[in-house]
Scaffold this active site. Structure first.
Site, mmCIF file in Angstrom:
data_model
loop_
_atom_site.group_PDB
_atom_site.id
_atom_site.type_symbol
_atom_site.label_atom_id
_atom_site.label_comp_id
_atom_site.label_asym_id
_atom_site.label_seq_id
_atom_site.Cartn_x
_atom_site.Cartn_y
_atom_site.Cartn_z
ATOM 1 N N TYR A 150 0.851 -1.194 0.000
ATOM 2 C CA TYR A 150 0.000 0.000 0.000
ATOM 3 C C TYR A 150 0.884 1.240 0.000
ATOM 4 O O TYR A 150 1.813 1.344 0.802
ATOM 5 C CB TYR A 150 -0.892 -0.014 1.246
ATOM 6 C CG TYR A 150 -1.822 1.168 1.374
ATOM 7 C CD1 TYR A 150 -2.825 1.407 0.433
ATOM 8 C CD2 TYR A 150 -1.728 2.050 2.452
ATOM 9 C CE1 TYR A 150 -3.695 2.486 0.565
ATOM 10 C CE2 TYR A 150 -2.598 3.127 2.599
ATOM 11 C CZ TYR A 150 -3.572 3.339 1.648
ATOM 12 O OH TYR A 150 -4.438 4.407 1.783
ATOM 13 N N ASP A 245 9.218 2.735 0.163
ATOM 14 C CA ASP A 245 8.155 3.405 0.913
ATOM 15 C C ASP A 245 8.347 3.014 2.372
ATOM 16 O O ASP A 245 7.966 1.930 2.807
ATOM 17 C CB ASP A 245 6.785 2.962 0.383
ATOM 18 C CG ASP A 245 5.640 3.595 1.172
ATOM 19 O OD1 ASP A 245 5.912 4.208 2.222
ATOM 20 O OD2 ASP A 245 4.478 3.448 0.738
ATOM 21 N N LYS A 273 4.074 8.954 9.319
ATOM 22 C CA LYS A 273 3.826 8.387 10.654
ATOM 23 C C LYS A 273 4.793 8.909 11.731
ATOM 24 O O LYS A 273 4.591 9.978 12.266
ATOM 25 C CB LYS A 273 3.825 6.867 10.572
ATOM 26 C CG LYS A 273 2.698 6.354 9.622
ATOM 27 C CD LYS A 273 2.544 4.865 9.683
ATOM 28 C CE LYS A 273 1.620 4.323 8.604
ATOM 29 N NZ LYS A 273 0.213 4.274 8.928
HETATM 30 C C1 LIG Z 1 3.627 1.875 3.552
HETATM 31 C C2 LIG Z 1 2.610 2.981 3.546
HETATM 32 N N1 LIG Z 1 2.664 3.927 2.602
HETATM 33 C C3 LIG Z 1 1.793 4.933 2.557
HETATM 34 C C4 LIG Z 1 0.774 5.034 3.482
HETATM 35 C C5 LIG Z 1 -0.189 6.161 3.427
HETATM 36 O O1 LIG Z 1 0.030 7.046 4.490
HETATM 37 P P1 LIG Z 1 -1.138 7.995 5.033
HETATM 38 O O2 LIG Z 1 -2.167 7.129 5.656
HETATM 39 O O3 LIG Z 1 -0.418 8.900 6.015
HETATM 40 O O4 LIG Z 1 -1.651 8.756 3.867
HETATM 41 C C6 LIG Z 1 0.669 4.077 4.484
HETATM 42 C C7 LIG Z 1 -0.417 4.139 5.480
HETATM 43 O O5 LIG Z 1 -0.603 3.293 6.309
HETATM 44 C C8 LIG Z 1 1.606 3.011 4.521
HETATM 45 O O6 LIG Z 1 1.546 2.047 5.449
#
Ligand SMILES: Cc1ncc(COP(=O)(O)O)c(C=O)c1O
Length: 433
Positions: A150, A245, A273
């Site tokens: 994700y 990511d 985060k």
């Molecule tokens: C690996 C990863 N990338 C991107 C995101 C998206 O972040 P946000 O929820 O702050 O938009 C998340 C959210 O959990 C994530 O776990």
């Protein structure tokens, strides 16, 4: 003795039922609605350290940590103190602020790939922006992502996107135009051959590969030996970029993230985060020659009214300061390992097939007797059993992420006693499943 009496949740139910008329599904983000585990979500009133209290005053030991940011424990006194001092100076400047330099320097010093950084407001925003940058730098449109990874909810990433999308059983989302995803190629996680094949079939067209270097959004899935190194080699061979990511893994599985832990340096990295310490922050960064393409240094446009917000920078700086103290990652590893070992033993002793593990403060467990290396493997686990386990644990005062497809998070505030209570609760719940 662990309580397994039905929870009194009348206030939660009242508030959530009103919320359903006010907001789609009653929530501001889908996984919170407990759709995958069933039952009503609980409505929080307050958080402190390793604990949360709901509006009916039930207390829980929390392993979600607001989905990752609360690594020092919720409402850490030093973070709150720094925030209240910052608050006196105002909530938003919309102009350069010294705190951005401080956090930028901390991030650059910590994360091996990052020579320059741009702050945004969420992980989604960071991933959207990094994709534009990948395309601009290489002059190529296609990207490779992995099934069950994700990268936020932007159109071009909503292909086999794991987590909330998997939880709701939506393979894709309506409203995402075909044109937005036709340049998104997908491969199974941990499958280097599939990635190689995509490069061979799309010569000169792939800008890069983006991945969760340790996956949290198919549940907790680790990279096989050589997978990250293999991606580094393949991307170099095909003149493409490698993007980690690290929105979830950054500052969690090591201070410098997965890239420090595994010794593989990507070209670009996304963060979120933890670097916001519980306030809305995301960031992307990487090689200076690539980052200098971002406006106003270069032509790639990306902007934000609240980006680099002084309160968010303050919470991030204090959180990273706490994490830098000696012994923090050793403590996180010891505690998380103790927890997952205890949970797996509880499952096995009560006759349930289960597999799982941890890296530092990130962990996960699947109800299956097979090893899990990919999203397809994760889908083979017994999600129905997970739902019953989740409900039982909730009623015993343990708050786990309400989906099989999420990782668990430890904080510095969790005590040995919390972990022992959690394992005891698991033993009791599992023996009744
Ligand atoms: C690996 C990863 N990338 C991107 C995101 C998206 O972040 P946000 O929820 O702050 O938009 C998340 C959210 O959990 C994530 O776990």
């Amino acid at each position: 003795m662990v309580s397994t009496a039905p929870l009194k949740t009348s206030k939660s139910e009242e508030i959530f039922s009103a919320a359903q008329h006010l907001m789609p599904g009653g929530v501001s983000s889908p996984v919170r609605a407990f759709k995958s585990v069933g039952g009503q979500p609980i409505v929080f009133d307050r958080v402190k350290g390793a604990y949360i209290w709901d509006v009916d005053n039930n207390q829980y030991i929390d392993y979600v940590g607001t989905w990752g940011p609360a690594i020092c424990g919720h409402a850490h006194p030093e973070v709150l103190q720094a925030l209240s001092a910052a608050l006196e100076k105002g909530t938003s400047f919309g102009a350069p602020c010294y705190l951005e330099n401080v956090l930028a320097e901390m991030v650059i010093n910590a994360v091996p790939s990052i020579e320059m950084v741009r702050f945004v407001n969420s992980g989604t925003e960071a991933c959207m922006a990094v994709l534009r940058l990948m395309r601009a730098f290489t002059g190529r449109d296609k990207i490779i992502k992995f099934e069950g990874n994700y990268h936020g909810h932007a159109d071009m990433f909503l292909v086999k996107a794991g987590s909330g999308v998997a939880t709701l059983g939506l393979p894709d989302s309506p409203g995402v135009p075909k044109a937005a995803t036709q340049s998104t190629l997908t491969a199974p996680y941990n499958d280097l051959e599939a990635v190689k094949k995509l490069f061979e079939e799309n010569p000169g067209e792939i800008s890069g590969v983006i991945l969760e270097p340790v996956v949290g959004n198919s549940g907790f899935v680790t990279p096989d030996a050589g997978f990250l190194e293999g991606l580094r080699e393949l991307t170099r061979e095909y003149d493409a970029l490698l993007v980690f990511d690290e929105v979830m893994t950054g500052f969690r599985i090591a201070y410098g993230g997965a890239q420090e832990k595994f010794g593989v340096t990507p070209d670009l990295t996304t963060l979120g985060k933890i670097i916001g310490g519980g306030l809305p922050v995301g960031a992307y960064g990487g090689r200076r020659d690539i980052m200098e393409m971002i406006a106003p240094a270069g032509p790639v446009y990306q902007a934000g009214t609240l980006s680099g917000n002084p309160l968010a920078m303050t919470a991030g700086i204090k959180t990273l300061e706490i994490l830098q103290r000696p012994g923090t990652y050793e403590q996180l590893e010891t505690m998380t390992h103790k927890l997952i070992t205890g949970l797996l033993a509880a499952a096995h002793e009560t006759g349930h097939a289960a597999t799982g593990g941890n890296i530092s403060a990130m962990f996960g467990m699947f109800f299956t007797d097979k090893d899990v290396h990919s999203y397809d493997d994760a889908k083979g686990a017994d999600t129905e059993k997970f739902s019953r386990f989740h409900r039982g644990m909730l009623e015993a005062g343990i708050y786990l992420a309400p989906s099989q497809y999420e990782a668990g998070f430890m904080s510095l505030a969790h005590t040995d006693e919390d972990i022992e209570k959690t394992i005891a609760a698991a033993c009791q719940v599992l023996s009744n499943l």
